[in-house]
Design a protein around this motif. Sequence first.
Motif, PDB file in Angstrom:
ATOM      1  N   ALA A 181      18.156  48.673  -0.873  1.00  0.00           N
ATOM      2  CA  ALA A 181      19.476  49.213  -1.217  1.00  0.00           C
ATOM      3  C   ALA A 181      20.283  49.507   0.044  1.00  0.00           C
ATOM      4  O   ALA A 181      21.486  49.237   0.117  1.00  0.00           O
ATOM      5  N   LEU A 182      19.601  50.028   1.049  1.00  0.00           N
ATOM      6  CA  LEU A 182      20.288  50.282   2.316  1.00  0.00           C
ATOM      7  C   LEU A 182      20.751  48.949   2.915  1.00  0.00           C
ATOM      8  O   LEU A 182      21.873  48.826   3.433  1.00  0.00           O
ATOM      9  N   ASP A 183      19.887  47.933   2.815  1.00  0.00           N
ATOM     10  CA  ASP A 183      20.260  46.600   3.305  1.00  0.00           C
ATOM     11  C   ASP A 183      21.541  46.120   2.630  1.00  0.00           C
ATOM     12  O   ASP A 183      22.411  45.519   3.261  1.00  0.00           O
ATOM     13  N   LYS A 184      21.614  46.385   1.345  1.00  0.00           N
ATOM     14  CA  LYS A 184      22.776  45.910   0.582  1.00  0.00           C
ATOM     15  C   LYS A 184      24.065  46.561   1.089  1.00  0.00           C
ATOM     16  O   LYS A 184      25.075  45.887   1.288  1.00  0.00           O
ATOM     17  N   VAL A 185      23.998  47.863   1.341  1.00  0.00           N
ATOM     18  CA  VAL A 185      25.198  48.546   1.848  1.00  0.00           C
ATOM     19  C   VAL A 185      25.538  48.008   3.237  1.00  0.00           C
ATOM     20  O   VAL A 185      26.694  47.682   3.536  1.00  0.00           O
ATOM     21  N   LEU A 186      24.511  47.877   4.076  1.00  0.00           N
ATOM     22  CA  LEU A 186      24.788  47.461   5.452  1.00  0.00           C
ATOM     23  C   LEU A 186      25.198  45.990   5.529  1.00  0.00           C
ATOM     24  O   LEU A 186      25.941  45.594   6.426  1.00  0.00           O
ATOM     25  N   ASP A 187      24.759  45.190   4.555  1.00  0.00           N
ATOM     26  CA  ASP A 187      25.264  43.805   4.474  1.00  0.00           C
ATOM     27  C   ASP A 187      26.777  43.828   4.279  1.00  0.00           C
ATOM     28  O   ASP A 187      27.516  43.059   4.898  1.00  0.00           O
ATOM     29  N   GLN A 188      27.211  44.716   3.409  1.00  0.00           N
ATOM     30  CA  GLN A 188      28.653  44.816   3.152  1.00  0.00           C
ATOM     31  C   GLN A 188      29.391  45.324   4.398  1.00  0.00           C
ATOM     32  O   GLN A 188      30.437  44.802   4.788  1.00  0.00           O
ATOM     33  N   VAL A 189      28.804  46.323   5.044  1.00  0.00           N
ATOM     34  CA  VAL A 189      29.421  46.888   6.256  1.00  0.00           C
ATOM     35  C   VAL A 189      29.591  45.811   7.317  1.00  0.00           C
ATOM     36  O   VAL A 189      30.674  45.630   7.886  1.00  0.00           O
TER      37      VAL A 189
END
Length: 672
Positions: free
Chosen positions: A589-597
Amino acid sequence: MGKKTGKMFKRILYGGDYNPNQWPREIWEEDMRIFRKAHINSASINIFSWAKIQPSEETYYFDELDDIIEMLSKEGYDIVMATSTAALPAWMVKRYPEVARTDYYGRKHKFGQRHNACPNSLVYQKYAKALAEELAKRYGNNKNIVCWHVNNEYGGECYCESCEKAFRVWLRKKYKTIEALNKAWNMEFWGHTIYDWDETVLPNALSEGIGEDKTAFAGISIDYRRFNSDSLLENFKMERDAIRKYDPDTPITNNLMGTYKGLDYFKWAKEMDIVSWDNYPAYDTPWSMTAMRHDLMRGLKGRPFMLMEQTPSQQNWQPYNSLKRPGQMRAQSYQTVAHGADTIQFFQLRRSVGACEKFHGAVIAHVGHENTRVFREVAQLGKELKELDCILGSDNPSKVGIIFDWDNYWALEYTSGPHKDLKYVDQIHNYYRYFYEKNIPVDMIPIDGDFSKYDVVVAPVLYMVKEGVGEALEEYVKNGGTLVTSFMSGIVDQSDNVYLGGYPGPLRKMAGIWVEEIDALAPEQHNTVVFTDGIEYTCRMLCDLMHLEGAESLANYSSDFYAGTPVVTRNKFGKGRVYYIGTDLEESALDKVLDQVTAEADVSSIINEPTKLEVTYRESEKERLYFIINFVKDEQPLPKCFAGKRDLLSGDELGDDTKLKQYDVILVSIHK
Ligand code: GLA
Ligand code: ZN
């Protein structure tokens, strides 16, 4: 101050801690013969020799050290010269018991161990300074000495009466008035108001301490940490200045310890010519954690650093001291260079015969000859590093900065509640890991750094927002930067007093949210979050219950009484954005946010293909040197972009089908 720019050394220093004084002289020559075979060109000497070079209060004895230096100089070694002040000689403690430390429990220590001097003892200061001065007077002109190594791994605390008095002086300087001190420490609480400076006491187990690492007054304990870090720093500066009187140029360092909690290394680095550090990962330390520590050590001065110590094979002080597997030491060393090291040094060159480090790995094992697996690996690396001097002084360009702040480290971990398992380094590492796995270079930066150099600034658990920091971050975001922050941020000022008016205090406006409550989940509990695409993930530890004040929600909780409320948000602010992550998200889930960032901020991996290999580069004016390392168990294909290039280490041309086994390393140079 000594040399500050360009290359510190003319070649990669390869060697390490060498203690011939612990051995009969017959062995010295044999050492030289063996080290030559490993292409060792450097030795760190005189690290724990105080009792030998100053046998009594009135006498110095340098004959043996002269001989060691002469032998090494003849061999053309680059010498790292230590000052020996990290372990008190017995005579000093006998005659002046106040030089020994008093521990957290108020126990006055006797002679023994090391890293044992009270930093505020005038007697210790006098003798340490005198010794550094004597050494510099005698050896300051020796061209083979390329670096001074003051003391050793400064650290620990003292709670003696001299320290208490010095603490009061430090406090008076900081607060000026008792009223200011009472206010800063919120001393109305539990009726702690003081009326005189000498009513302040050191915060230990006998006063404000609650167990080993909590305290009734975090404000006092944080100030004590600052004071203790400053006290030890004064010890370093004192020796440094004594050396400088006789040696105007040679760089001066002391060996740091990565994410060690006790000292504010950003403050220390300002006083050091070059950062050096000791890297001792355990068998289960993630490689991303080691990479992060290297990046932090490079970040301290924004410059290459020295790897002062690592073990060629095994440890003795960890609970399980497993051997480094074949190739592992080499891979670890290349990772170190890849992240900014200009030296590779071992602890130690010959394995101890007695005391607690006899099981600590060394270049020469107890068997005494060079026909060992470990030696062969050391020799192989030595041969390779000899050809890599082009690396010296080169950069690690990065577009992402992760803030690391010792004040915040202390404050976050002293605070009582909401969750005892919240650990600063682990939280920072959760975010670092993402960038590491994506091969996106990161700088570890101080809280007062220049944020404008970065497209993305990540500041997880920024619990303590010191005065001025909120404004600096706002300015950065307004001008187009992307800030990522998380739960337990924006809560207290530099004295650990809460910013009233709603969390996350100074970050609230730019984050566009208000955090009303913080739920704590026990280790066996978890919550769930659902992203706008409908995919659900778990989260743990802490859960912010928040309201949107202009931000949009990227994910909401999906269970418990706060299901349906926002947990991950994004807010446009000025030309930039603030992402707020209100819980401890599971990795994907953190990866998903940071992918967007990263997509939004246009920050990308240094290679255009997904890979499980670690790929890093260092850059000089002319070239980029890529370090490609396999730290995972299974064989991995080389990214296609390197096909057709040459591996500098093996000389082989790399193909479409080149694969790297675990701990394989490939180096590729690309001209700019
Ligand atoms: C530290 C010290 C060395 C040695 C090693 C052993 O880093 O600086 O003197 O004790 O640990 O790992
Ligand atoms: Zn003391």
